[in-house]
Design a protein around this motif. Structure first.
Motif, mmCIF file in Angstrom:
data_model
loop_
_atom_site.group_PDB
_atom_site.id
_atom_site.type_symbol
_atom_site.label_atom_id
_atom_site.label_comp_id
_atom_site.label_asym_id
_atom_site.label_seq_id
_atom_site.Cartn_x
_atom_site.Cartn_y
_atom_site.Cartn_z
ATOM 1 N N SER A 176 21.098 -23.815 -20.849
ATOM 2 C CA SER A 176 21.113 -25.282 -20.900
ATOM 3 C C SER A 176 22.520 -25.793 -21.227
ATOM 4 N N HIS A 177 23.205 -25.078 -22.110
ATOM 5 C CA HIS A 177 24.517 -25.571 -22.554
ATOM 6 C C HIS A 177 25.578 -25.535 -21.458
ATOM 7 N N VAL A 178 25.495 -24.574 -20.556
ATOM 8 C CA VAL A 178 26.499 -24.580 -19.481
ATOM 9 C C VAL A 178 26.337 -25.863 -18.662
ATOM 10 N N HIS A 179 25.104 -26.326 -18.530
ATOM 11 C CA HIS A 179 24.896 -27.589 -17.803
ATOM 12 C C HIS A 179 25.485 -28.773 -18.580
ATOM 13 N N VAL A 180 25.271 -28.782 -19.909
ATOM 14 C CA VAL A 180 25.794 -29.897 -20.718
ATOM 15 C C VAL A 180 27.312 -29.961 -20.600
ATOM 16 N N LEU A 181 27.956 -28.788 -20.659
ATOM 17 C CA LEU A 181 29.424 -28.760 -20.539
ATOM 18 C C LEU A 181 29.862 -29.396 -19.234
ATOM 19 N N LYS A 182 29.203 -28.987 -18.170
ATOM 20 C CA LYS A 182 29.588 -29.495 -16.859
ATOM 21 C C LYS A 182 29.319 -31.003 -16.762
ATOM 22 N N SER A 183 28.183 -31.411 -17.288
ATOM 23 C CA SER A 183 27.819 -32.826 -17.212
ATOM 24 C C SER A 183 28.852 -33.698 -17.942
ATOM 25 N N PHE A 184 29.279 -33.256 -19.131
ATOM 26 C CA PHE A 184 30.254 -34.059 -19.895
ATOM 27 C C PHE A 184 31.648 -33.987 -19.263
ATOM 28 N N ALA A 185 31.917 -32.896 -18.525
ATOM 29 C CA ALA A 185 33.218 -32.817 -17.843
ATOM 30 C C ALA A 185 33.248 -33.799 -16.682
ATOM 31 N N MET A 218 32.543 -38.934 -22.195
ATOM 32 C CA MET A 218 32.277 -40.124 -23.028
ATOM 33 C C MET A 218 33.495 -40.331 -23.919
ATOM 34 N N PRO A 219 34.078 -41.501 -23.891
ATOM 35 C CA PRO A 219 35.271 -41.740 -24.696
ATOM 36 C C PRO A 219 34.973 -41.487 -26.177
ATOM 37 N N GLY A 220 35.919 -40.816 -26.847
ATOM 38 C CA GLY A 220 35.785 -40.581 -28.290
ATOM 39 C C GLY A 220 34.857 -39.438 -28.650
ATOM 40 N N VAL A 221 34.358 -38.719 -27.650
ATOM 41 C CA VAL A 221 33.447 -37.608 -27.939
ATOM 42 C C VAL A 221 34.164 -36.292 -27.658
ATOM 43 N N ARG A 222 34.139 -35.403 -28.650
ATOM 44 C CA ARG A 222 34.729 -34.076 -28.445
ATOM 45 C C ARG A 222 33.619 -33.030 -28.414
ATOM 46 N N LEU A 223 33.655 -32.187 -27.379
ATOM 47 C CA LEU A 223 32.659 -31.119 -27.261
ATOM 48 C C LEU A 223 33.252 -29.804 -27.757
ATOM 49 N N THR A 224 32.476 -29.067 -28.542
ATOM 50 C CA THR A 224 32.907 -27.743 -29.008
ATOM 51 C C THR A 224 31.798 -26.763 -28.682
ATOM 52 N N LEU A 225 32.160 -25.658 -28.058
ATOM 53 C CA LEU A 225 31.178 -24.616 -27.761
ATOM 54 C C LEU A 225 31.445 -23.424 -28.684
ATOM 55 N N ILE A 226 30.387 -22.958 -29.326
ATOM 56 C CA ILE A 226 30.517 -21.754 -30.149
ATOM 57 C C ILE A 226 29.688 -20.669 -29.479
ATOM 58 N N ILE A 268 28.785 -15.775 -16.648
ATOM 59 C CA ILE A 268 29.624 -16.982 -16.621
ATOM 60 C C ILE A 268 30.715 -16.791 -17.659
ATOM 61 N N ASP A 269 31.949 -17.027 -17.248
ATOM 62 C CA ASP A 269 33.081 -16.893 -18.162
ATOM 63 C C ASP A 269 33.198 -18.213 -18.943
ATOM 64 N N LEU A 270 32.757 -18.185 -20.197
ATOM 65 C CA LEU A 270 32.735 -19.434 -20.985
ATOM 66 C C LEU A 270 34.148 -19.938 -21.276
ATOM 67 N N ALA A 271 35.114 -19.028 -21.355
ATOM 68 C CA ALA A 271 36.498 -19.461 -21.626
ATOM 69 C C ALA A 271 36.988 -20.317 -20.458
ATOM 70 N N ARG A 272 36.699 -19.853 -19.251
ATOM 71 C CA ARG A 272 37.111 -20.611 -18.060
ATOM 72 C C ARG A 272 36.371 -21.937 -17.970
ATOM 73 N N LEU A 273 35.046 -21.859 -18.234
ATOM 74 C CA LEU A 273 34.228 -23.075 -18.144
ATOM 75 C C LEU A 273 34.688 -24.101 -19.184
ATOM 76 N N THR A 279 36.272 -27.721 -18.456
ATOM 77 C CA THR A 279 35.552 -28.928 -18.875
ATOM 78 C C THR A 279 36.253 -29.633 -20.039
ATOM 79 N N GLY A 280 37.312 -29.016 -20.581
ATOM 80 C CA GLY A 280 38.066 -29.653 -21.667
ATOM 81 C C GLY A 280 37.404 -29.516 -23.032
#
Ligand SMILES: Cc1cc2nc3c(=O)[nH]c(=O)nc-3n(C[C@H](O)[C@H](O)[C@H](O)COP(=O)(O)OP(=O)(O)OC[C@H]3O[C@@H](n4cnc5c(N)ncnc54)[C@H](O)[C@@H]3O)c2cc1C
Length: 376
Positions: free
Chosen positions: A18-27, A31-39, A66-71, A75-76
């Motif tokens: 599910s999280h790989v989708h969230v990353l892509k969706s936010f990329a 959303m201004p002012g929102v920072r995404l962090t993946l652990i 899926i290479d999470l570092a690349r993703l 996606t920033g």
């Protein structure tokens, strides 16, 4: 990084489906002012649907991970390669092994599940668990190297008769036959209940026929009690010879879930409502195998984790905007395609099941298409 002042920290714990989708969706729609962090504990996160195909030799390691570092770079999002050990909910922090905690305003958990090795004595020492899948990938390649020079009898036992166990047993049989030319191979699948207990009778029938045709031994309605080096003991006292044992038993929850104080279901998974939010903490969402939607319980399968990606992304956005999250009903009938390792597959949905090479090509097409969304 978002432009402008940072207002909210969204932490995605675990690089699950599910999280790989969230990353892509936010990329695609930041959303201004929102920072995404993946652990993530594993940087190369496996796509479960293709793992049996990797074991069978149809996919390379790269093709089914899926290479999470690349993703994350694409996606920033910030990426921490770390394993969570708990939550400090009072201070809104994720606790990590060997690293300082990470703060969140909004947290989503998608850390999956693993077979419970503690229910089978000796399993932790003498068997290969199928999860973490990333670890299985490494162990499998090393195992194949050893098999190349094997000569004589070779007994491999797979424990667990759900979809994962069935696919894995057939994939192992196919690949080891190709690699261990000097071995007289016998693969056995031992399961405590019926084969594919949660699937349609038609799927069970087709799979039993596949096992018979391919010469795999099937031991149903026998729980495994004990694993020792060289053998497996069943609950009726019988012993099976085993040069290698793979455990694909029922999904279980990580022990640290219980330390978070969040409500859990009776098996220890995070209890969430029909918006995927914890039933007790509005700042925490949980999805995939690690969570149970109390109003709509479904099997622990990757297909549900995949489908939860879009509603999760939408509800994280709503929560960030101070809006109430929307409810979501997962489908109750779903397509399950089980590869048989040799370029065939059995598809089942509701009461029906079909088998054929075209079914495998169909599955391959669906899986590769999904992977392309996050790899390219
Ligand atoms: C052999 C096999 C075949 C399968 N085939 C299918 C299939 O064909 N179709 C199907 O629907 N299901 C299948 N399944 C089931 C499927 O694997 C799971 O249902 C699915 O992976 C769940 O996805 P998820 O997003 O919940 O978690 P996962 O895919 O398990 O992802 C969890 C992620 O979280 C990370 N993580 C875990 N713990 C931590 C921690 N403490 N801190 C930080 N990160 C952490 C992991 O590194 C991983 O990247 C199969 C299972 C097996 C074992």
């Amino acid at each position: 990084m978002p432009a402008g002042p940072l207002l909210k920290d969204v932490v995605l714990l675990g690089g699950g489906h599910s999280h790989v989708h969230v990353l892509k969706s936010f990329a695609m729609k930041p959303m201004p002012g929102v920072r995404l962090t993946l652990i993530g504990r594993d940087i190369e996160t496996p796509y479960s649907g293709m793992i049996p195909g990797f074991v069978a030799g149809h996919y390379s390691f790269e093709e089914c991970h899926i290479d999470l570092a690349r993703l994350a770079a694409w996606t920033g999002a910030r990426l921490f390669h770390a394993e969570a050990t708990g939550l400090d909910r009072e201070n809104r922090r994720v606790l990590l092994k060997d690293r300082p905690p990470v703060s969140y305003d909004l947290l989503s958990i998608d850390v999956g599940s693993a077979p419970n090795l503690e229910t089978i004595s000796g399993a932790a020492q003498a068997a290969t668990p199928v999860k973490p899948i990333a670890e299985l990938g490494r162990r499998w390649l090393a195992f194949l190297e050893r098999m190349k020079s094997w000569s004589g009898r070779l007994e491999i036992v797979v424990i667990g008769g759900g979809a994962g166990g069935v696919e894995l047993a057939l994939a192992i049989d196919h690949r080891v036959r190709a690699v261990a030319k000097g071995a007289e191979l016998q693969v056995t699948l031992a399961t405590k209940g019926e084969l594919l207990a949660s699937q349609a009778a038609a799927a069970r029938q087709k799979m039993r026929a596949v096992f018979q045709r391919r010469g795999l031994r099937l031991v149903e309605n026998r729980a495994t009690k004990r694993i020792e080096r060289g053998s497996v003991q069943l609950d009726d006292g019988a012993w099976l010879e085993a040069d290698a044992v793979f455990v694909v038993t029922e999904a279980s929850a990580a022990p640290w879930f219980a330390t978070t104080g969040l409500p859990l279901d009776e098996r220890g998974f995070f209890a969430v409502d029909d918006t995927l939010r914890s039933t007790a903490d509005p700042n925490i969402f949980a999805v995939g195998d690690c969570a149970t939607m109390l109003p709509h319980r479904r099997p622990k399968a990757g297909v549900f984790a995949v489908r939860q990606g879009p509603p999760l992304a939408a509800n994280l956005r709503r929560a960030l905007l101070g809006q109430a999250p929307q409810s979501f009903v997962p489908q109750s009938r779903y397509l399950s395609i089980l590869g048989t390792g040799d370029g065939n597959a059995v598809a089942t949905r509701g009461p029906w099941a079909v088998e054929g090479k075209w079914v495998w090509r169909w599955k391959d097409h669906i899986d590769r298409k999904w992977m392309r969304m996050y790899r390219e």
